[in-house]
Design a protein around this motif. Structure first.
Motif, short mmCIF file in Angstrom:
data_model
loop_
_atom_site.label_atom_id
_atom_site.label_comp_id
_atom_site.label_asym_id
_atom_site.label_seq_id
_atom_site.Cartn_x
_atom_site.Cartn_y
_atom_site.Cartn_z
N VAL A 96 0.86 -1.18 0.00
CA VAL A 96 0.00 0.00 0.00
C VAL A 96 0.90 1.23 0.00
O VAL A 96 1.69 1.44 0.92
N GLY A 97 0.77 2.04 -1.04
CA GLY A 97 1.61 3.24 -1.15
C GLY A 97 0.91 4.51 -0.72
O GLY A 97 1.56 5.50 -0.39
N ALA A 98 -0.43 4.50 -0.76
CA ALA A 98 -1.20 5.67 -0.35
C ALA A 98 -2.50 5.20 0.29
O ALA A 98 -3.07 4.18 -0.09
N LEU A 99 -2.95 5.96 1.28
CA LEU A 99 -4.10 5.57 2.08
C LEU A 99 -4.96 6.80 2.33
O LEU A 99 -4.47 7.81 2.83
N PHE A 100 -6.23 6.73 1.95
CA PHE A 100 -7.16 7.81 2.24
C PHE A 100 -7.75 7.55 3.63
O PHE A 100 -8.45 6.56 3.83
N TRP A 101 -7.48 8.44 4.57
CA TRP A 101 -7.96 8.27 5.95
C TRP A 101 -9.30 8.98 6.09
O TRP A 101 -9.40 10.20 6.01
N SER A 102 -10.33 8.16 6.29
CA SER A 102 -11.68 8.70 6.40
C SER A 102 -11.86 9.49 7.69
O SER A 102 -11.34 9.12 8.74
N LEU A 103 -12.67 10.54 7.59
CA LEU A 103 -13.08 11.31 8.76
C LEU A 103 -14.57 11.13 9.02
O LEU A 103 -15.19 11.96 9.67
N ARG A 140 -0.83 16.24 0.42
CA ARG A 140 -1.97 17.01 -0.08
C ARG A 140 -2.17 16.85 -1.58
O ARG A 140 -3.27 17.04 -2.08
N THR A 141 -1.11 16.54 -2.32
CA THR A 141 -1.18 16.53 -3.78
C THR A 141 -0.68 15.20 -4.34
O THR A 141 -0.02 14.42 -3.66
N ALA A 142 -0.97 14.99 -5.63
CA ALA A 142 -0.48 13.79 -6.30
C ALA A 142 1.04 13.76 -6.32
O ALA A 142 1.66 12.70 -6.14
N GLY A 143 1.66 14.91 -6.52
CA GLY A 143 3.12 14.97 -6.53
C GLY A 143 3.71 14.59 -5.18
O GLY A 143 4.74 13.91 -5.11
N GLN A 144 3.08 15.02 -4.10
CA GLN A 144 3.57 14.67 -2.78
C GLN A 144 3.41 13.18 -2.48
O GLN A 144 4.20 12.61 -1.72
N ILE A 145 2.39 12.55 -3.09
CA ILE A 145 2.27 11.09 -2.95
C ILE A 145 3.48 10.40 -3.55
O ILE A 145 4.05 9.46 -2.96
N ILE A 146 3.89 10.85 -4.73
CA ILE A 146 5.08 10.27 -5.38
C ILE A 146 6.32 10.50 -4.51
O ILE A 146 7.14 9.59 -4.33
N ASP A 147 6.47 11.70 -3.97
CA ASP A 147 7.62 12.00 -3.12
C ASP A 147 7.65 11.08 -1.90
O ASP A 147 8.72 10.56 -1.52
N ALA A 148 6.48 10.87 -1.27
CA ALA A 148 6.42 10.00 -0.10
C ALA A 148 6.82 8.58 -0.47
O ALA A 148 7.58 7.92 0.25
N ARG A 149 6.33 8.11 -1.61
CA ARG A 149 6.68 6.75 -2.04
C ARG A 149 8.17 6.63 -2.29
O ARG A 149 8.81 5.64 -1.92
N ASN A 150 8.76 7.63 -2.94
CA ASN A 150 10.19 7.59 -3.23
C ASN A 150 11.04 7.60 -1.96
O ASN A 150 12.19 7.15 -1.97
N CYS A 151 10.45 8.12 -0.88
CA CYS A 151 11.16 8.15 0.41
C CYS A 151 10.82 6.94 1.28
O CYS A 151 11.23 6.89 2.45
N GLY A 152 10.07 5.99 0.74
CA GLY A 152 9.74 4.79 1.49
C GLY A 152 8.66 4.99 2.53
O GLY A 152 8.56 4.20 3.48
N VAL A 154 4.41 5.64 3.49
CA VAL A 154 3.04 5.50 3.02
C VAL A 154 2.40 6.88 3.07
O VAL A 154 2.38 7.53 4.12
N ALA A 155 1.88 7.33 1.93
CA ALA A 155 1.25 8.65 1.86
C ALA A 155 -0.15 8.59 2.46
O ALA A 155 -0.94 7.71 2.13
N VAL A 156 -0.46 9.53 3.34
CA VAL A 156 -1.78 9.62 3.96
C VAL A 156 -2.50 10.83 3.38
O VAL A 156 -2.03 11.96 3.49
N VAL A 157 -3.65 10.57 2.74
CA VAL A 157 -4.50 11.61 2.18
C VAL A 157 -5.72 11.77 3.08
O VAL A 157 -6.33 10.78 3.48
N LEU A 158 -6.08 13.00 3.42
CA LEU A 158 -7.20 13.23 4.34
C LEU A 158 -8.53 13.25 3.59
O LEU A 158 -8.74 14.06 2.69
N GLY A 159 -9.42 12.38 3.98
CA GLY A 159 -10.73 12.27 3.38
C GLY A 159 -10.98 10.84 2.95
O GLY A 159 -10.04 10.04 2.87
N PRO A 160 -12.24 10.51 2.69
CA PRO A 160 -13.39 11.40 2.65
C PRO A 160 -13.90 11.78 4.05
O PRO A 160 -13.74 11.03 5.00
N ALA A 161 -14.50 12.95 4.10
CA ALA A 161 -15.20 13.42 5.30
C ALA A 161 -16.67 13.59 4.94
O ALA A 161 -17.00 13.88 3.78
#
Length: 378
Positions: A96-103, A140-152, A154-161
């Motif tokens: 899992v490289g990115a995870l949308f954390w529900s509110l 916050r952005t698609a680009g930051q998801i890539i940066d997080a993945r490249n740094c090893g 897991v990118a956390v995206v806030l939502g859905p709320a």
């Protein structure tokens, strides 16, 4: 690590205890009569699944982890946490490289207002991520998801709320966006009901486009979903919807809406829940096949719905089990391109589109000062 509130039981899969405190008990969904329990996937297919996911990890569209952690007195997601379905070791095992954390807020939560509860969860999310900097990163952005993945990480995206958190105020929507919110569910509001969006509801969608906040129409009425698809300049999400043609759950989408979602380049994120998709991995794969065939391969994604108080299909008990699902899709003949879109590419496309549209809209459209009382007068 953290010191919060009360302990909760471990959640696993069909036939086992899978509830949160104060949530309605989840009913185990048995296998259909005469249907054999699925066997372990072929070792070669499973190895292929791991190889594909190492290159194209999963962007999981819905996790209830913030609310689940709120009820734990102590936890460590970095080393592993048995009291929840999701921790860093299992996220890595499941690729899992990115995870949308529900509110989203469970019913019967007490006297908290939706805004208060959402802000407390946002605060908790930041605390959790700060406590696990080697495994998690808030983005916050698609680009930051890539940066997080490249740094090893897991990118956390806030939502859905839930839409209720904006309290019928575009100002609160903007504040939540500044705090990182990227997805808002429209269902359950005064301005997105059975007859569709009201005039204020339409203004909410326009302002969401300007801010880069994605509209989630899971659980919304057909009229609301159709109007949102027609109005939104950015792709629309269904964060927890499968195919109603296969399973008549109210949150699942009929084929006509799937067709409209595909034409609008939206995204249907199929939940891994026994209630919505069925009790086995093949059942989930059937829904993914159907959504792909009806809406198109660019409009289907995955939504684990772990730690949200639901029962999961057999062999998909936690966030580590995604390779088993991908192995089943490989067995069915899904191509590498289709699988890369399913797991990662479609979410990246939707987020990038929202980011681009927001930048363009902010040059053309001023901040909206509309009030619900002015637009939705009786």
């Amino acid at each position: 690590m953290a010191d919060l509130q009360d302990d909760i039981p471990t959640t696993t899969e069909v036939g086992e205890d899978d509830i949160l405190p104060d949530a309605p008990p989840a009913v185990a969904v048995p296998l259909e009569p005469g249907r054999p329990r699925p066997e372990e996937p072929d070792a070669e297919l499973l190895a292929q699944a791991h190889t594909l996911l190492a290159e194209h990890p999963v962007a999981d569209g819905y996790s209830g982890l913030p609310w689940a952690l709120r009820h734990l007195s102590w936890y460590d997601l970095q080393l592993g946490e048995a009291a929840v379905d999701t921790d860093v070791p299992r996220l890595r095992e499941g690729h899992v490289g990115a995870l949308f954390w529900s509110l989203h807020l469970p019913e019967g939560r007490g006297g908290e207002s939706p805004v208060e509860a959402a802000l407390e969860q946002l605060d908790l999310v930041r605390t959790v991520i700060e406590a696990h900097p080697e495994g998690l990163r808030l983005v916050r952005t698609a680009g930051q998801i890539i940066d997080a993945r490249n740094c090893g990480r897991v990118a956390v995206v806030l939502g859905p709320a839930p839409g209720a958190v904006v309290a019928d105020s575009l100002g609160i929507l903007r504040i939540l966006r500044d705090l990182g919110l990227r997805v808002l569910t429209l269902a359950g509001t005064a301005w997105a009901g059975a007859s569709g969006l009201t005039r204020f509801g339409e203004e909410v969608v326009r302002e969401m486009n300007r801010l880069g906040v994605l509209a989630d129409v899971s659980g919304a009425s057909p009229a609301t979903a159709e109007r949102t698809l027609a109005l939104s300049k950015t792709p629309v999400l269904c964060s927890r919807s499968a195919a109603r043609a296969l399973r008549p759950h109210p949150a699942n989408l009929p084929d006509e809406l799937l067709v409209a979602l595909g034409e609008a380049k939206g995204l249907c994120m199929v939940p891994l829940t026994a209630e919505q998709t069925g009790p086995t991995v093949p059942d989930v794969a059937d829904h993914l096949d159907h959504v792909r065939d009806v809406a198109g391969p660019e409009c289907v994604g995955l939504s684990g719905t772990y730690d949200s108080g639901v029962v999961h299909p057999h062999d998909l008990a936690d966030a580590s089990r995604y390779p088993h699902l991908i192995a089943e899709l490989l067995r069915r003949g899904w191509s590498g391109t289709e699988l890369s879109l399913l797991t990662w590419g479609n979410v990246q496309r939707v987020l990038r589109s929202a980011d681009f549209t927001a930048r363009a809209a902010q040059h053309r459209r001023d901040t909206s000062t509309a009030r619900i009382g002015d637009l939705d007068t009786p």
